[in-house]
Design a protein around this motif. Structure first.
Motif, PDB file in Angstrom:
ATOM      1  N   CYS A   1       0.832  -1.206   0.000  1.00  0.00           N
ATOM      2  CA  CYS A   1       0.000   0.000   0.000  1.00  0.00           C
ATOM      3  C   CYS A   1       0.866   1.255   0.000  1.00  0.00           C
ATOM      4  O   CYS A   1       2.047   1.197  -0.341  1.00  0.00           O
ATOM      5  CB  CYS A   1      -0.939  -0.022   1.205  1.00  0.00           C
ATOM      6  N   ASN A   2       0.304   2.373   0.391  1.00  0.00           N
ATOM      7  CA  ASN A   2       1.076   3.617   0.457  1.00  0.00           C
ATOM      8  C   ASN A   2       1.449   3.946   1.896  1.00  0.00           C
ATOM      9  O   ASN A   2       1.429   5.096   2.317  1.00  0.00           O
ATOM     10  CB  ASN A   2       0.308   4.779  -0.191  1.00  0.00           C
ATOM     11  N   PHE A   3       1.797   2.911   2.646  1.00  0.00           N
ATOM     12  CA  PHE A   3       2.233   3.090   4.028  1.00  0.00           C
ATOM     13  C   PHE A   3       3.094   1.908   4.434  1.00  0.00           C
ATOM     14  O   PHE A   3       3.075   0.850   3.783  1.00  0.00           O
ATOM     15  CB  PHE A   3       1.046   3.238   4.980  1.00  0.00           C
ATOM     16  N   VAL A   4       3.841   2.099   5.510  1.00  0.00           N
ATOM     17  CA  VAL A   4       4.613   1.006   6.115  1.00  0.00           C
ATOM     18  C   VAL A   4       4.154   0.823   7.556  1.00  0.00           C
ATOM     19  O   VAL A   4       3.763   1.784   8.221  1.00  0.00           O
ATOM     20  CB  VAL A   4       6.138   1.273   6.076  1.00  0.00           C
ATOM     21  N   LEU A   5       4.184  -0.410   8.015  1.00  0.00           N
ATOM     22  CA  LEU A   5       3.872  -0.736   9.399  1.00  0.00           C
ATOM     23  C   LEU A   5       5.162  -1.212  10.046  1.00  0.00           C
ATOM     24  O   LEU A   5       5.772  -2.183   9.591  1.00  0.00           O
ATOM     25  CB  LEU A   5       2.798  -1.824   9.473  1.00  0.00           C
ATOM     26  N   ILE A   6       5.589  -0.509  11.097  1.00  0.00           N
ATOM     27  CA  ILE A   6       6.918  -0.691  11.668  1.00  0.00           C
ATOM     28  C   ILE A   6       6.809  -1.227  13.089  1.00  0.00           C
ATOM     29  O   ILE A   6       6.059  -0.686  13.908  1.00  0.00           O
ATOM     30  CB  ILE A   6       7.687   0.647  11.698  1.00  0.00           C
ATOM     31  N   GLN A   7       7.597  -2.259  13.399  1.00  0.00           N
ATOM     32  CA  GLN A   7       7.608  -2.833  14.738  1.00  0.00           C
ATOM     33  C   GLN A   7       8.783  -2.287  15.541  1.00  0.00           C
ATOM     34  O   GLN A   7       9.901  -2.149  15.037  1.00  0.00           O
ATOM     35  CB  GLN A   7       7.701  -4.354  14.661  1.00  0.00           C
ATOM     36  N   PHE A   8       8.515  -1.998  16.833  1.00  0.00           N
ATOM     37  CA  PHE A   8       9.536  -1.479  17.740  1.00  0.00           C
ATOM     38  C   PHE A   8       9.715  -2.444  18.914  1.00  0.00           C
ATOM     39  O   PHE A   8       8.811  -3.216  19.239  1.00  0.00           O
ATOM     40  CB  PHE A   8       9.128  -0.094  18.262  1.00  0.00           C
ATOM     41  N   PRO A   9      10.874  -2.410  19.555  1.00  0.00           N
ATOM     42  CA  PRO A   9      11.110  -3.291  20.699  1.00  0.00           C
ATOM     43  C   PRO A   9      10.206  -2.938  21.880  1.00  0.00           C
ATOM     44  O   PRO A   9       9.592  -1.868  21.925  1.00  0.00           O
ATOM     45  CB  PRO A   9      12.582  -3.034  21.045  1.00  0.00           C
ATOM     46  N   LYS A  10      10.156  -3.843  22.850  1.00  0.00           N
ATOM     47  CA  LYS A  10       9.358  -3.599  24.050  1.00  0.00           C
ATOM     48  C   LYS A  10      10.167  -2.929  25.161  1.00  0.00           C
ATOM     49  O   LYS A  10       9.605  -2.483  26.158  1.00  0.00           O
ATOM     50  CB  LYS A  10       8.792  -4.926  24.575  1.00  0.00           C
ATOM     51  N   ALA A  11      11.498  -2.845  24.981  1.00  0.00           N
ATOM     52  CA  ALA A  11      12.360  -2.301  26.027  1.00  0.00           C
ATOM     53  C   ALA A  11      12.061  -0.827  26.264  1.00  0.00           C
ATOM     54  O   ALA A  11      11.743  -0.078  25.334  1.00  0.00           O
ATOM     55  CB  ALA A  11      13.828  -2.489  25.651  1.00  0.00           C
ATOM     56  N   GLU A  12      12.184  -0.407  27.512  1.00  0.00           N
ATOM     57  CA  GLU A  12      11.906   0.969  27.884  1.00  0.00           C
ATOM     58  C   GLU A  12      12.771   1.938  27.069  1.00  0.00           C
ATOM     59  O   GLU A  12      13.976   1.728  26.899  1.00  0.00           O
ATOM     60  CB  GLU A  12      12.178   1.167  29.374  1.00  0.00           C
ATOM     61  N   GLY A  13      12.143   2.972  26.554  1.00  0.00           N
ATOM     62  CA  GLY A  13      12.847   3.958  25.759  1.00  0.00           C
ATOM     63  C   GLY A  13      12.958   3.613  24.294  1.00  0.00           C
ATOM     64  O   GLY A  13      13.372   4.450  23.486  1.00  0.00           O
TER      65      GLY A  13
ATOM     66  N   GLY B   1      -4.907  -3.380  18.171  1.00  0.00           N
ATOM     67  CA  GLY B   1      -4.320  -4.532  18.833  1.00  0.00           C
ATOM     68  C   GLY B   1      -2.863  -4.738  18.491  1.00  0.00           C
ATOM     69  O   GLY B   1      -2.333  -5.848  18.638  1.00  0.00           O
ATOM     70  N   LEU B   2      -2.180  -3.680  18.052  1.00  0.00           N
ATOM     71  CA  LEU B   2      -0.771  -3.754  17.663  1.00  0.00           C
ATOM     72  C   LEU B   2       0.012  -2.665  18.403  1.00  0.00           C
ATOM     73  O   LEU B   2       0.534  -1.729  17.801  1.00  0.00           O
ATOM     74  CB  LEU B   2      -0.637  -3.571  16.142  1.00  0.00           C
ATOM     75  N   PRO B   3       0.124  -2.769  19.727  1.00  0.00           N
ATOM     76  CA  PRO B   3       0.739  -1.694  20.512  1.00  0.00           C
ATOM     77  C   PRO B   3       2.219  -1.479  20.251  1.00  0.00           C
ATOM     78  O   PRO B   3       2.754  -0.423  20.591  1.00  0.00           O
ATOM     79  CB  PRO B   3       0.505  -2.147  21.960  1.00  0.00           C
ATOM     80  N   ASP B   4       2.890  -2.457  19.645  1.00  0.00           N
ATOM     81  CA  ASP B   4       4.336  -2.338  19.407  1.00  0.00           C
ATOM     82  C   ASP B   4       4.657  -1.802  18.008  1.00  0.00           C
ATOM     83  O   ASP B   4       5.817  -1.818  17.592  1.00  0.00           O
ATOM     84  CB  ASP B   4       5.010  -3.704  19.580  1.00  0.00           C
ATOM     85  N   TRP B   5       3.649  -1.323  17.307  1.00  0.00           N
ATOM     86  CA  TRP B   5       3.828  -0.911  15.921  1.00  0.00           C
ATOM     87  C   TRP B   5       3.384   0.532  15.697  1.00  0.00           C
ATOM     88  O   TRP B   5       2.518   1.041  16.402  1.00  0.00           O
ATOM     89  CB  TRP B   5       3.023  -1.818  14.993  1.00  0.00           C
ATOM     90  N   LEU B   6       3.986   1.176  14.693  1.00  0.00           N
ATOM     91  CA  LEU B   6       3.529   2.468  14.187  1.00  0.00           C
ATOM     92  C   LEU B   6       3.284   2.324  12.687  1.00  0.00           C
ATOM     93  O   LEU B   6       4.033   1.638  11.991  1.00  0.00           O
ATOM     94  CB  LEU B   6       4.571   3.573  14.409  1.00  0.00           C
ATOM     95  N   ARG B   7       2.250   2.985  12.205  1.00  0.00           N
ATOM     96  CA  ARG B   7       1.997   3.029  10.759  1.00  0.00           C
ATOM     97  C   ARG B   7       2.411   4.409  10.240  1.00  0.00           C
ATOM     98  O   ARG B   7       2.018   5.431  10.809  1.00  0.00           O
ATOM     99  CB  ARG B   7       0.517   2.797  10.462  1.00  0.00           C
ATOM    100  N   ILE B   8       3.196   4.411   9.174  1.00  0.00           N
ATOM    101  CA  ILE B   8       3.702   5.668   8.616  1.00  0.00           C
ATOM    102  C   ILE B   8       3.363   5.719   7.134  1.00  0.00           C
ATOM    103  O   ILE B   8       3.736   4.844   6.354  1.00  0.00           O
ATOM    104  CB  ILE B   8       5.221   5.808   8.827  1.00  0.00           C
ATOM    105  N   THR B   9       2.659   6.765   6.747  1.00  0.00           N
ATOM    106  CA  THR B   9       2.283   6.969   5.353  1.00  0.00           C
ATOM    107  C   THR B   9       3.499   7.340   4.521  1.00  0.00           C
ATOM    108  O   THR B   9       4.399   8.043   4.991  1.00  0.00           O
ATOM    109  CB  THR B   9       1.249   8.108   5.256  1.00  0.00           C
ATOM    110  N   ILE B  10       3.504   6.885   3.269  1.00  0.00           N
ATOM    111  CA  ILE B  10       4.520   7.354   2.335  1.00  0.00           C
ATOM    112  C   ILE B  10       4.179   8.790   1.940  1.00  0.00           C
ATOM    113  O   ILE B  10       3.116   9.052   1.378  1.00  0.00           O
ATOM    114  CB  ILE B  10       4.566   6.461   1.071  1.00  0.00           C
TER     115      ILE B  10
END
Length: 365
Positions: free
Chosen positions: A299-311, A335-344
């Motif tokens: 699509c015209n966006f990316v879904l990015i996963q981040f670690p669970k570690a503080e900071g 239901g995806l608390p560890d992810w951010l969606r970023i539009t292109i």
């Protein structure tokens, strides 16, 4: 004195919250939270919109005749089987209202579009989700979740917010595995961005059945989100039902005119698709260099996963980006608390968000 009381299920609805557009104190904001068109609308669409100003006192064409004919010509479908709406959201809600109600179930994949649950609850039906596999809709899991109460199945293909898709053969298998009385609604809002050989938006399934609908929007590749314009391609009987339940003038005249012009400006749509074809893989490659996993978005966006570690969390990344004037979309509501969606976005915006994420990553301890 007792106030009017709504149905209890209405009060269970969590109102949809769109992507934010402003940050207090930020001189410049880069909005990458709503999957809006990176290049904006076609100049021809803007011109058609402005030309409607003198006729704002006139009601629009309630049948959206010109737009339906333009859609039929562009996509090789029957204009009589097209119903236009105030965004595809309106059409999704109308389909639920017409084919589901109290005691019925509306099914969709676990991380499907939030409007599906709202549409179900608004007509008294119960939303039901089926687990995904690798953040992709699973035909087997959807079929396993069907019960005697299932009346509507929404399939976002490709899906927002994951960006993943099902090949045409899998969608066909899904339809074949459903009871004939279950309405399959293929929400193909992002289909114009997909360049995979095994993908189709679902026109052939609509043509070959009387229980499948394809919904599309002008909010994404055509960048007309502010005008609220969508359409559904339906079997004749379902088109008739939608025309009975929709409002008589549900699409404004400027939106109809801009939609026709946007369809006719194929060069601009090709430019927008080419922009995404370049920047989507660029973004995913740059994020991979930073060690940030993404889904295989088409699509015209990316879904990015981040670690669970503080900071290092998605919440920390969101806060950091906001401090840089960049708005992305948090995914906890999906239901995806560890992810951010970023539009292109445009080239400068894409480079800015990667630079900001690189700085954020460098701050990890």
């Amino acid at each position: 004195m007792t106030a009017p009381t709504p149905r209890p299920d209405i009060m269970d609805i969590r109102p949809y919250v769109g992507g934010e557009s402003a940050l207090e104190g930020a001189a410049r904001v880069i909005k990458l939270s709503s999957n809006e068109g990176a290049l904006g609308p076609s100049p021809k669409a803007m011109e058609a919109f402005r030309a409607q100003a003198a006729d704002m006192h006139r009601y629009p064409d309630g049948g959206a005749t010109r737009l339906r004919k333009a859609l039929a010509s562009r996509w090789g479908v029957d204009a009589e089987r097209i119903v236009c709406g105030a965004g595809s959201d309106e059409l999704l809600g109308l389909l639920c209202r017409a084919f589901a109600g109290p005691g019925d179930e509306v099914l969709y994949s676990a991380h499907g579009f939030l409007m599906y649950a709202i549409a179900a609850k608004s007509c008294g039906a119960t939303p039901v989700t089926a687990p995904e596999v690798d953040l992709t809709a699973s035909v087997d899991n959807l079929l396993a979740a069907v019960t005697p109460r299932t009346k509507v199945l929404f399939l976002a293909n490709p899906n927002n917010p994951t960006g993943t898709y099902l090949p045409a053969d899998e969608v066909k298998r899904l339809r074949a595995g459903l009871r004939p009385d279950i309405l399959l609604v293929i929400d193909a809002a992002y289909c114009e961005f997909v360049v995979k050989n095994d993908y189709t938006p679902g026109i052939e399934l609509v043509d070959s059945s009387d229980n499948t609908v394809m919904c599309r929007t002008f909010s994404k590749i055509f960048a007309l989100g502010g005008l609220r314009l969508g359409w559904a391609y339906c079997p004749p009987g379902i088109a008739d039902v939608l025309n009975r339940v929709r409002n008589p003038f549900n699409v404004a005249a400027p939106a109809l005119a801009a939609g026709v012009a946007a369809l006719e400006d194929t060069a601009f749509a090709d430019l927008t698709r080419g922009h995404n074809d370049y920047w989507l893989p660029w973004m995913r490659d740059e994020l991979a260099k930073l060690g940030l996993p993404t889904t295989p978005s088409v699509c015209n966006f990316v879904l990015i996963q981040f670690p669970k570690a503080e900071g290092c969390t998605a919440q920390a990344a969101d806060a950091y980006l906001r401090g840089q004037g960049i708005i992305t979309r948090a995914m906890a509501g999906y239901g995806l608390p560890d992810w951010l969606r970023i539009t292109i976005g445009n080239g400068e915006e894409n480079q800015a968000v990667i630079a900001a994420l690189a700085a954020f990553k460098a701050s990890w301890k």
